[in-house]
Design an enzyme around this catalytic site. Structure first.
Site, short mmCIF file in Angstrom:
data_model
loop_
_atom_site.label_atom_id
_atom_site.label_comp_id
_atom_site.label_asym_id
_atom_site.label_seq_id
_atom_site.Cartn_x
_atom_site.Cartn_y
_atom_site.Cartn_z
N ASP A 153 0.81 -1.22 0.00
CA ASP A 153 0.00 0.00 0.00
C ASP A 153 0.84 1.27 0.00
O ASP A 153 0.36 2.34 0.40
CB ASP A 153 -0.96 0.02 1.20
CG ASP A 153 -2.09 -1.00 1.05
OD1 ASP A 153 -2.38 -1.38 -0.11
OD2 ASP A 153 -2.68 -1.38 2.06
N HIS A 318 23.72 -15.81 7.11
CA HIS A 318 23.47 -15.19 5.80
C HIS A 318 23.29 -13.68 5.91
O HIS A 318 22.93 -13.01 4.96
CB HIS A 318 22.20 -15.83 5.20
CG HIS A 318 22.01 -15.56 3.74
ND1 HIS A 318 20.98 -14.76 3.25
CD2 HIS A 318 22.68 -16.00 2.65
CE1 HIS A 318 21.04 -14.73 1.93
NE2 HIS A 318 22.06 -15.45 1.53
N LYS A 320 23.91 -9.64 6.12
CA LYS A 320 24.72 -8.76 5.29
C LYS A 320 24.75 -7.39 5.96
O LYS A 320 23.81 -6.60 5.80
CB LYS A 320 24.11 -8.66 3.89
CG LYS A 320 23.84 -10.03 3.25
CD LYS A 320 22.70 -9.95 2.27
CE LYS A 320 22.17 -11.31 1.87
NZ LYS A 320 23.12 -12.32 1.54
N ASP A 325 32.07 2.38 13.55
CA ASP A 325 32.18 3.21 14.76
C ASP A 325 30.87 3.32 15.55
O ASP A 325 30.67 4.32 16.27
CB ASP A 325 32.65 4.63 14.39
CG ASP A 325 34.07 4.67 13.87
OD1 ASP A 325 34.84 3.75 14.20
OD2 ASP A 325 34.40 5.60 13.13
#
Length: 400
Positions: A153, A318, A320, A325
């Site tokens: 939406d 898996h 990513k 910092d």
């Protein structure tokens, strides 16, 4: 003798064709790839790390959709959860909700023609992304749309590492439990994700919907400052380098495949040499051949420089992510490997909100507790088979 010469000639011709095909295909891709980076956006974010929780939430939001559902995945398989996903989309389409489904042609190769026919008969607008195309058959077979983006939406967005298949909900005995990071967001950034989906949809679905205001509602701002960076055709390399160069104190990298380019690895080493503490989490077990062996050359160098490398043992890792910092957190679809750097279409989200980053840090701390340190002594143990695999992996690292 004649047969051997003919075979050698055929192999040589194939190799020349592959090289020319790839070179010209990449040149054309570079000439057409646009570069985009959003201004600072504001929204609200949630993070999911387990598939069952993510898909419970995701499917519930789909059920509540009133106007449109736009979905892009790299992989959707032909298994129980995939069929549940398709059934849900078909039910919404029959209710009158606009449904557009875009899947990578090779990543989702298991989907049957009959399934696609049924999706279209239910009223779903369906298209495959990044099909193998003339004239550059080899190059186009390697360039994948690795993005995983969903819009509901125009108000709710999802982005991250999960695809749809049984392994992502812990039903693969070898890879379970599956550990990943996936974002759910509301706020003004959802409009950008919608626009990015339409760029791909226009190319592969044949509809230009960018100027339809119904898909771009006025959205409230939230507390989490962020920006999106979509990449393709080598753009990710520059993005990673710029990110690593910002580090003053710490860098954390979580990735299932650690196969950096020479330039990215040099930036990482430069950070280490200026005193930045670096921590890396990778899987203990691999889900593809040679990906671990391709990483060992880089990991040996990092370990010699005092980098902390951990192998995740509580299932398959898996996720990513890159954290700089504790001020910048990158979560997206891109792996820290050359396929994501140079071949795949990816999209990453940089997050600048300290409260949300602290939440991600708690996730990372748990992942480190579920890991074991990798040592240089272990990597240097004589292992003939591993050495052979490392040589082979080094040759084809660009495509892993």
């Amino acid at each position: 003798m004649i047969f051997a010469l003919s075979l050698s000639g055929l192999v040589l011709l194939i190799m020349i064709w592959l090289a020319v095909d790839f070179s010209l295909g990449r040149k054309k891709h570079l000439s057409t790839a646009g570069r985009m980076e959003t201004a600072m956006l504001h929204g609200q974010f949630e993070i999911f790390t387990h598939g069952k929780e993510l898909f419970h939430d995701y499917f519930n939001e789909i059920r509540q959709a009133n106007h449109h559902i736009h979905v892009l995945f790299y992989i959707v398989k032909d298994d129980t959860i995939s069929q549940e996903f398709f059934s849900l989309l078909k039910a919404k389409a029959r209710e009158g909700v606009e449904v557009r489904l875009l899947l990578d042609r090779i990543g989702s190769w298991k989907i049957k023609k009959q399934t696609v026919k049924e999706l279209r008969e239910a009223g779903i607008h369906f298209a495959y992304s990044n099909s193998v195309r003339f004239p550059f058959l080899f190059y186009s077979s390697q360039v994948r749309n690795h993005r995983k983006v969903s819009l509901i939406d125009g108000k709710i967005g999802y982005l991250g590492g999960f695809n749809i298949g049984k392994e992502y909900i812990d039903e693969d005995p070898i890879l379970s439990p599956w550990r990943d990071y996936h974002l759910k967001m509301t706020g003004e950034g959802v409009n950008f994700l919608q626009s990015e989906f339409f760029i791909d949809w226009n190319e592969y679905g044949g509809e230009n919907l960018q100027n339809h205001p119904v898909y771009f509602p006025n959205l409230p701002k939230g507390e989490v400052r962020h920006q999106f960076i979509p990449t393709e055709a080598g753009q990710l390399e520059d993005m990673f380098i710029r990110l690593l160069q910002k580090a003053v104190h710490t860098i954390f990298i979580g990735t299932p495949y650690f196969i950096p380019s020479n330039k990215v690895f040099a930036a990482l080493m430069e950070a280490r040499q200026r005193g930045v503490d670096i921590t890396l989490v990778v899987p203990y077990n691999a889900d593809h051949m040679l990906v671990q062996e391709a990483s060992y050359h880089y990991l040996r160098t990092l370990l010699k420089e005092g980098v902390a490398v951990y192998q995740f043992k509580n299932g398959f890792y898996h996720a990513k992510t890159i954290m700089i910092d504790d001020k910048i957190c990158d979560i997206g679809t891109a792996n820290f490997d050359q396929r994501s750097l140079f071949l795949n279409k990816e999209i990453n989200c940089f997050i600048y909100n300290s409260t949300f980053i602290e939440r991600v840090r708690s996730v990372i701390k748990k992942d480190i507790r579920d890991s074991i340190p990798l040592t240089l002594a272990e990597l240097n143990k004589p292992n003939f088979l591993r050495s052979v695999k490392e040589v082979l992996a080094g040759v084809i690292a660009y495509f892993l």
